[in-house]
Design an enzyme around this catalytic site. Structure first.
Site, PDB file in Angstrom:
ATOM      1  CB  CYS A 165       5.143   2.472   7.373  1.00 62.92           C
ATOM      2  SG  CYS A 165       4.684   3.928   6.429  1.00 62.92           S
ATOM      3  CG  LEU A 166       6.959   1.068   1.503  1.00 61.29           C
ATOM      4  CD1 LEU A 166       6.461   1.268   0.085  1.00 61.29           C
ATOM      5  CD2 LEU A 166       8.087   0.041   1.536  1.00 61.29           C
ATOM      6  CG  HIS A 206       0.355   7.166   5.341  1.00 59.47           C
ATOM      7  ND1 HIS A 206       1.470   7.589   6.025  1.00 59.47           N
ATOM      8  CD2 HIS A 206       0.537   5.840   5.128  1.00 59.47           C
ATOM      9  CE1 HIS A 206       2.294   6.559   6.219  1.00 59.47           C
ATOM     10  NE2 HIS A 206       1.750   5.483   5.692  1.00 59.47           N
ATOM     11  CD  GLN A 231       3.442   5.950   2.599  1.00 56.45           C
ATOM     12  OE1 GLN A 231       2.462   5.388   2.138  1.00 56.45           O
ATOM     13  NE2 GLN A 231       4.425   5.290   3.181  1.00 56.45           N
ATOM     14  N   GLY A 233       0.844  -1.191   0.000  1.00 59.93           N
ATOM     15  CA  GLY A 233       0.000   0.000   0.000  1.00 59.93           C
ATOM     16  C   GLY A 233       0.876   1.236   0.000  1.00 59.93           C
ATOM     17  CD  GLU A 250      -1.024   2.529   2.724  1.00 60.35           C
ATOM     18  OE1 GLU A 250      -0.546   3.667   2.637  1.00 60.35           O
ATOM     19  OE2 GLU A 250      -0.339   1.525   3.022  1.00 60.35           O
TER      20      GLU A 250
HETATM   21 NI    NI Z   1       2.604   3.543   5.666  1.00 60.56          NI
END
Ligand code: NI
Length: 183
Positions: free
Chosen positions: A100-101, A146, A52, A47, A143
């Site tokens: 999380c990236l 965010h 991001q 996701g 997501e």
């Molecule tokens: Ni994330």
């Protein structure tokens, strides 16, 4: 096109994301969603939310097909969510190990509702009202956070958060390792 991923500590991840104008299909939004999929796949994510990649707009993408081996229904779960609004959550909650990236190297069990109901627009700007449960509900809630300027570590107990303090502070100083482009 693969975009650099914004790392924890950037104000972009804490900003409020605005609704996308919905008069007609916005090709720039569709293009950005395509770039977000490219970016997510290159980083082995499931996701990715627009903040991001530096855009404070209400858009995120999810592809759970990588999990089809242990949950066959997820084989075709590739979606674009525009202007999502979660308006109902189940009382039942569960823990699930999240990462999380934007916070590379951190994985923690997070408590969230098992099911949600959400209104959103798809990539054709067609409105939907749908219930999600299990892993789709989990990723969607992550997501969605965010877009509200939240990250998953905000949902940990104060004790867990204090144990992560040094790591979290290290992000802003560039003390992290990621196998993908960051900014
Ligand atoms: Ni994330």
């Amino acid at each position: 096109m693969i975009l650099p991923i914004v790392i924890y500590g950037s104000p972009t991840l804490r900003g409020e994301s605005v609704e996308i104008e919905t008069g007609e299909v916005d090709l720039e939004v569709v293009k950005l969603a395509g770039d977000m999929f490219d970016t997510m796949y290159a980083a082995d994510g499931v996701g990715l939310a627009a903040p991001q990649v530096g855009h404070n707009i209400r858009l995120f993408v999810v592809d759970l097909s990588a999990w089809a081996d242990d949950e066959q229904e997820l084989a075709n779960f590739k979606r674009i969510f525009i202007n999502p609004e979660i308006y109902e959550c189940s009382e039942e909650e569960s823990h699930y190990n999240e990462g999380c990236l934007s916070l590379p190297g951190i994985n923690e069990d997070v408590l969230r509702p098992v099911s949600i109901r959400m209104r959103y627009l798809d990539e054709r700007f067609v409105p939907h009202d749908e219930e999600f449960t299990g892993r789709p509900a989990r990723v969607i809630q992550h997501e969605y956070d965010h877009l509200e300027g939240k990250v998953f570590t905000d949902r940990l107990t104060p004790l867990r958060r204090s144990l992560l303090k040094r790591k979290l502070e290290g992000f802003a100083k560039g003390r992290f390792k990621a196998s993908y482009r960051t900014r």
